[in-house]
Scaffold this motif. Structure first.
Motif, mmCIF file in Angstrom:
data_model
loop_
_atom_site.group_PDB
_atom_site.id
_atom_site.type_symbol
_atom_site.label_atom_id
_atom_site.label_comp_id
_atom_site.label_asym_id
_atom_site.label_seq_id
_atom_site.Cartn_x
_atom_site.Cartn_y
_atom_site.Cartn_z
ATOM 1 N N PHE A 101 -56.933 17.656 27.501
ATOM 2 C CA PHE A 101 -57.551 16.904 28.591
ATOM 3 C C PHE A 101 -57.409 17.626 29.928
ATOM 4 O O PHE A 101 -58.349 17.686 30.711
ATOM 5 C CB PHE A 101 -56.930 15.508 28.687
ATOM 6 C CG PHE A 101 -57.468 14.699 29.820
ATOM 7 C CD1 PHE A 101 -58.754 14.194 29.779
ATOM 8 C CD2 PHE A 101 -56.694 14.449 30.942
ATOM 9 C CE1 PHE A 101 -59.260 13.451 30.831
ATOM 10 C CE2 PHE A 101 -57.197 13.713 31.994
ATOM 11 C CZ PHE A 101 -58.472 13.207 31.940
ATOM 12 N N VAL A 112 -49.868 11.497 31.103
ATOM 13 C CA VAL A 112 -50.746 11.630 29.940
ATOM 14 C C VAL A 112 -49.933 11.551 28.652
ATOM 15 O O VAL A 112 -50.406 11.003 27.650
ATOM 16 C CB VAL A 112 -51.564 12.936 30.021
ATOM 17 C CG1 VAL A 112 -52.397 13.136 28.772
ATOM 18 C CG2 VAL A 112 -52.460 12.930 31.242
ATOM 19 N N TRP A 134 -51.543 8.370 26.501
ATOM 20 C CA TRP A 134 -52.609 9.181 25.922
ATOM 21 C C TRP A 134 -53.693 8.362 25.229
ATOM 22 O O TRP A 134 -54.854 8.750 25.259
ATOM 23 C CB TRP A 134 -52.059 10.273 25.015
ATOM 24 C CG TRP A 134 -51.299 9.788 23.820
ATOM 25 C CD1 TRP A 134 -49.966 9.637 23.716
ATOM 26 C CD2 TRP A 134 -51.841 9.414 22.556
ATOM 27 N NE1 TRP A 134 -49.633 9.181 22.480
ATOM 28 C CE2 TRP A 134 -50.766 9.044 21.743
ATOM 29 C CE3 TRP A 134 -53.135 9.354 22.041
ATOM 30 C CZ2 TRP A 134 -50.947 8.612 20.434
ATOM 31 C CZ3 TRP A 134 -53.307 8.923 20.733
ATOM 32 C CH2 TRP A 134 -52.211 8.569 19.944
ATOM 33 N N VAL A 157 -56.045 7.444 27.974
ATOM 34 C CA VAL A 157 -56.749 8.644 28.450
ATOM 35 C C VAL A 157 -57.886 8.996 27.493
ATOM 36 O O VAL A 157 -59.006 9.291 27.932
ATOM 37 C CB VAL A 157 -55.763 9.819 28.602
ATOM 38 C CG1 VAL A 157 -56.490 11.124 28.849
ATOM 39 C CG2 VAL A 157 -54.769 9.545 29.714
ATOM 40 N N TRP A 187 -61.842 8.814 28.464
ATOM 41 C CA TRP A 187 -62.588 10.058 28.306
ATOM 42 C C TRP A 187 -63.807 9.828 27.411
ATOM 43 O O TRP A 187 -64.902 10.303 27.681
ATOM 44 C CB TRP A 187 -61.669 11.126 27.747
ATOM 45 C CG TRP A 187 -62.220 12.513 27.727
ATOM 46 C CD1 TRP A 187 -63.380 12.962 28.290
ATOM 47 C CD2 TRP A 187 -61.628 13.643 27.126
ATOM 48 N NE1 TRP A 187 -63.538 14.305 28.064
ATOM 49 C CE2 TRP A 187 -62.466 14.752 27.345
ATOM 50 C CE3 TRP A 187 -60.463 13.847 26.410
ATOM 51 C CZ2 TRP A 187 -62.183 16.022 26.885
ATOM 52 C CZ3 TRP A 187 -60.167 15.115 25.960
ATOM 53 C CH2 TRP A 187 -61.032 16.189 26.192
#
Length: 125
Positions: free
Chosen positions: A25, A51, A55, A58, A62
């Motif tokens: 990322f 992160v 995660w 995230v 994303w």
């Protein structure tokens, strides 16, 4: 395997997946979802601990940005619907935790005879 060993293995796996997500990322994904982050590499190591822990969030965000299903108009609008409820539940929960802690407090053993401590002897220097 004991419970502590199992928890340690789960945390280790979570951290390894988080490290992989952070590496991908922060090198590829951040440039794709945030135009202001392009070319800014100094602050990215500061994002690694966050992160590692969140995660899954995230990856989900994303995915939303990449597929175009993210509603950008709500990006900076925090969800305020639950603030009133949480604002009351948190202090009530804290009071209940304190009361539970005080109610299960242990008492001193009855067969233990206390002794009075004396000051240590003074030494001449």
């Amino acid at each position: 395997m004991t419970e502590a060993g199992l928890i340690l293995e789960l945390l280790r796996g979570w951290g390894m997946v988080g490290a992989l997500v952070a590496a991908v990322f922060l090198t590829v994904g951040l440039d794709r979802i945030d135009a202001d982050a392009r070319g800014a590499y100094i602050f990215r190591p500061l994002l690694i601990p966050g992160v590692l822990v969140i995660w899954p969030l995230v990856l989900w965000r994303w995915y939303l940005y990449e597929t175009g299903t993210e509603r950008w108009e709500n990006r900076y609008d925090p969800p305020r619907k639950a603030h009133f409820t949480v604002g009351w539940l948190m202090p009530i929960g804290i009071c209940l935790i304190i009361l539970a802690g005080l109610s299960v407090r242990q008492t001193a053993p009855t067969d233990f005879e206390p002794i009075q401590l004396s000051a240590p002897p003074e030494t001449a220097q």
